[in-house]
Design an enzyme around this catalytic site. Structure first.
Site, mmCIF file in Angstrom:
data_model
loop_
_atom_site.group_PDB
_atom_site.id
_atom_site.type_symbol
_atom_site.label_atom_id
_atom_site.label_comp_id
_atom_site.label_asym_id
_atom_site.label_seq_id
_atom_site.Cartn_x
_atom_site.Cartn_y
_atom_site.Cartn_z
ATOM 1 N N HIS A 48 -38.435 13.707 20.537
ATOM 2 C CA HIS A 48 -39.056 14.974 20.120
ATOM 3 C C HIS A 48 -39.940 14.814 18.878
ATOM 4 O O HIS A 48 -41.140 15.136 18.933
ATOM 5 C CB HIS A 48 -37.974 16.040 19.932
ATOM 6 N N HIS A 72 -39.544 16.115 10.671
ATOM 7 C CA HIS A 72 -39.376 17.562 10.550
ATOM 8 C C HIS A 72 -37.987 18.089 10.900
ATOM 9 O O HIS A 72 -37.583 19.132 10.420
ATOM 10 C CB HIS A 72 -40.451 18.312 11.344
ATOM 11 N N GLU A 76 -32.799 19.639 8.985
ATOM 12 C CA GLU A 76 -32.109 20.703 9.703
ATOM 13 C C GLU A 76 -30.911 20.159 10.475
ATOM 14 O O GLU A 76 -29.840 20.739 10.483
ATOM 15 C CB GLU A 76 -33.077 21.398 10.667
ATOM 16 N N ASP A 77 -31.092 19.010 11.130
ATOM 17 C CA ASP A 77 -30.058 18.519 12.035
ATOM 18 C C ASP A 77 -29.077 17.540 11.394
ATOM 19 O O ASP A 77 -27.913 17.513 11.732
ATOM 20 C CB ASP A 77 -30.702 17.778 13.222
ATOM 21 N N ASP A 139 -44.425 21.514 16.895
ATOM 22 C CA ASP A 139 -43.003 21.521 17.268
ATOM 23 C C ASP A 139 -42.777 22.481 18.445
ATOM 24 O O ASP A 139 -42.145 22.155 19.445
ATOM 25 C CB ASP A 139 -42.208 21.967 16.031
ATOM 26 N N ASP A 259 -64.005 37.838 37.300
ATOM 27 C CA ASP A 259 -64.585 36.654 36.672
ATOM 28 C C ASP A 259 -63.611 35.477 36.724
ATOM 29 O O ASP A 259 -63.326 34.839 35.739
ATOM 30 C CB ASP A 259 -65.011 36.945 35.233
HETATM 31 MN MN MN Z 1 -38.345 20.286 16.175
#
Ligand code: MN
Length: 734
Positions: A48, A72, A76-77, A139, A259
């Site tokens: 990712h 990134h 967080e993880d 992301d 169109d």
């Molecule tokens: Mn991410």
């Protein structure tokens, strides 16, 4: 899985002097952090961040952004902290990682349009740096591309958020390709039936459509070449989502979307665009009302192009988009095109172009105060006057900067504001004065026993809170004055030995109140409580006989006392002080501390004597307590100069002529001495106590300074508690 070498090579193509070591280091760090983690798809998690970094190379961002793309999700993880990132990758990278993490941790729930707008603004306001949003968008692009691995409910909620928040953000930043990709992916998950319907129908006519378009493209291309115009002409597929939204917006069927086919012509200059438009119109008949000149009038996000719909062979309509290469770049890549190459070099670019860009981009921002503020891309404060916070229900509310939990409480509900005792910000107890910050989650604690305080007015920001608190406080003060007035009258009547209950019966009292000019008993009591109505007048009416007796007794005592204590000089009727919401209150200055304009002051409601103004630090008010019911905020409001009595003590070496030198100095300041006492001390010093009239603190300070400069003066001191001082001296003498 994409290999890091590939990303490095992509980066090298447009930024040969980038810091490739940093990107490698970021890769190695991310690989370690995400080791063993898997995505729902079963792939290693590392795929990712690699994909995100790759998308960022497609946006041609710099090496710092690419590194942050890799990093990134580490904070967080994983077990990584933002400090680790700072240590290893520097401030700039860590700010970006922090910004992306903060947004990722936000939870948005509400879907109404106003909410979505607030959320978008909150994200912009929190980002400060446009790159944070670009990385967040990358992301989201990858998450949307891999959404099919998730459970349907999760798919729907992420798709919804993408449609409400991220696609409009991409649009606002002018990044056409991201907006289109996000919308087409969202479409598949939110309206699967319609998506596959449209897909099928487009595919059904695809072959015919392509052939038809190719004929037109070829013919137009030849004509333009013959005119000496070296431009690009190609067919352009319509996006599924834009077909769908057109059908929905206009309430029409697939066949009526006229169109479906488009041709795009990319020229070398703005001038050529108009030349090409003229030629196209000479080949095919334009449909009236379908010409849009976004070159002369660009869209808010800087989009520029000419749009015209013509009638092709067989009467089928075809939409032409005509734009220059430069316009095309901006239309597709938006702010990212401007951001490019800026990393690692001076942030001051070609200023004008960027300012224009941001001005248009931020048409939310009503007035840009100083265009230079926007010169720096790195630190933009998109909404300097606003702050966005969450309710516990994850609704986003907008406030003025500096707003507090009290403003928040009143924005939710008046009742909540009126009873708010405290707040939790991000789960932690916070003061009611604490300024709210972007992204804060605010929870108000309330109690039925709590009521608004006048103090709150000092720090609330919103007019709603101000108004509500003001009216509550005025109401409460009126109630207090009412009770005070009633109690006062009862006590005084009791002192006179009158039957209180009988005298105070409503029907007996009302005529007297009305005679004194008050329509109701309530307003009558309030006036008594505030001291606006003299109680002696009322007592004389209610109990004339008893009053007369009492008066005789009192004057005898008073004249007896008079012999011992000289009466303090009377203060002139005192205005010059303002009290919020109570303009016509009787005001007196305390005789003890004698505040002068410039001193900090505080008012106290005194029974029957109206409002007495003391120095904020007057020792006599300590017992009353600044928070007591009787305490009232007041401030100086000087219109006309008035004299105020003050007392000072001057200590000096005992030299002849001292007093006259001091009084001379005072006279120079146009102050009038009303009393002077001189005392000689045993240590060969003298103390001179002076009571005099001054207009304000400035005059007093000037005067004290000039006394201090006199030879032989040891100290000059202001005496705040004049009465206590006098009483002490009287008792000493006696
Ligand atoms: Mn991410």
């Amino acid at each position: 899985m994409i290999r890091p070498e590939f990303i490095i090579e992509e980066l090298r193509k447009y930024m040969p002097d980038a810091d490739f070591d940093m990107v490698w280091k970021a890769y190695a760090f991310a690989a370690r952090c995400h080791k063993g983690q898997k995505r729902v798809s079963g792939e290693p998690y590392l795929s990712h961040p690699l994909e995100v970094a790759h998308i960022l190379t497609q946006m041609k961002l710099g090496y710092i952004s690419i590194s942050v793309g890799l990093l990134h999700d580490t904070v967080e993880d994983g077990d990584t902290t933002i400090e680790d990132i700072t240590d290893l990758f520097g401030e700039e990278a860590s700010h970006l990682v922090g910004g992306v993490t903060k947004i990722s941790l936000l939870k948005f729930s509400s879907k109404e349009e106003q909410q979505a707008e607030n959320v978008r603004k909150m994200i912009l306001a929190m980002s400060k740096d446009i790159r944070v949003i670009l990385i967040k968008l990358a992301d989201r692009i990858h998450n949307m591309r891999t959404l099919h691995y998730l459970k349907p409910a999760k798919q729907k909620s992420i798709a919804r958020e993408t449609l409400d928040i991220y696609a409009p953000l991409a649009n606002r930043l002018g990044i056409g390709w991201i907006k289109t990709e996000l919308e087409n992916n969202v479409f598949k998950y939110l309206w699967p039936k319609e998506y596959y319907d449209i897909k099928k129908q487009v595919e059904a006519v695809e072959a015919k459509r392509e052939k038809y378009l190719n004929e037109i493209v070829e013919k137009v291309d030849q004509t333009l070449k013959k005119e000496g115009l070296n431009v690009e002409v190609h067919g352009r597929p319509k996006h599924y989502y834009s077909i769908f939204s057109k059908m929905r917006r206009q309430g029409i069927g697939f066949d009526e979307v006229f169109d479906l086919m488009g041709v795009r012509i990319i020229t070398n200059s703005k001038q050529e665009c108009y030349t090409v438009l003229g030629l196209v119109h000479s080949m095919y008949k334009p449909i009236p009302g379908n010409l849009d000149d976004y070159i002369a009038l660009p869209k808010a996000n800087m989009y520029q192009s000419l749009h015209t719909t013509i009638v092709g062979p067989n009467g089928k309509p075809v939409e032409f988009q005509i734009r220059s290469q430069a316009m095309h770049l901006i239309n597709e890549e938006g702010i990212a095109a401007h951001w490019r190459y800026k990393e690692g070099v001076s942030k001051e670019g070609k200023g004008d172009e960027q300012i224009v860009w941001l001005r248009r981009l931020l048409d939310w921002q009503k007035d840009v105060k100083d265009p230079r503020e926007f010169l720096e891309f790195v630190k933009i404060d998109l909404f300097p006057d606003e702050v966005y916070v969450f309710t516990p229900q994850q609704e986003v509310k907008a406030f003025q900067r500096g707003a507090t939990p009290i403003d928040f409480a009143y924005a939710i509900h008046t009742d909540l504001g009126d009873h708010c005792v405290g707040a939790k910000i991000n789960g932690k107890l916070a003061s009611l004065r604490q300024e709210l910050k972007n992204g804060d989650i605010v929870e108000v604690l309330s109690s039925q026993n709590q009521h608004p305080s006048r103090d709150w007015l000092k720090f609330v920001k919103t007019s709603k809170a101000r108004t509500k608190i003001g009216s509550f406080v005025r109401q409460a003060e009126k109630k207090r004055a009412l009770a005070l007035g009633r109690e006062y009258l009862e006590k005084e009547l009791a002192k006179l030995g009158v039957d209180v209950k009988q005298t105070m019966a409503d029907n007996k009292l009302l005529p007297h109140a009305q005679a004194a000019g008050y329509m109701s008993l309530d307003s009558f009591f309030v006036a008594l409580g505030l001291g606006k109505l003299k109680i002696s007048h009322i007592l004389a009416k209610l109990a004339p006989r008893e009053m007369e007796l009492a008066y005789k007794k009192k004057t005898t005592i008073a004249s007896a006392i008079k012999k011992f204590i000289s009466r303090p000089a009377k203060n002139a009727p005192s205005y010059g002080v303002r009290i919020q919401g109570m303009d016509d209150m009787l005001i007196r200055f305390a005789q003890c501390c004698n505040p002068v304009p410039g001193d900090d002051i505080r008012g106290f409601i005194s029974r029957g004597r109206g409002l007495v103004v003391h120095s904020a630090d007057c020792p006599n008010t300590l017992g009353l307590g600044a928070d007591s019911d009787r305490s009232v905020d007041v401030e100086w409001d000087i219109k006309e100069k008035e004299k105020h009595l003050v007392m000072i003590a001057v200590k000096s070496r005992d030299k002849p002529g001292m007093l006259s030198r001091i009084t001379g100095a005072i006279a120079e300041f146009e102050s009038n001495i009303t009393e002077a006492t001189v005392r000689t001390n045993e240590d060969n010093t003298g103390s001179i106590y002076l009571t005099m009239e001054v207009y304000d603190l400035k005059q007093l300070q000037g005067l004290m300074n000039s006394i201090m400069k006199l030879p032989d003066v040891v100290s000059v001191e202001r005496i705040k508690d004049r009465l206590a001082f006098k009483a002490a001296n009287v008792s000493k003498k006696a």
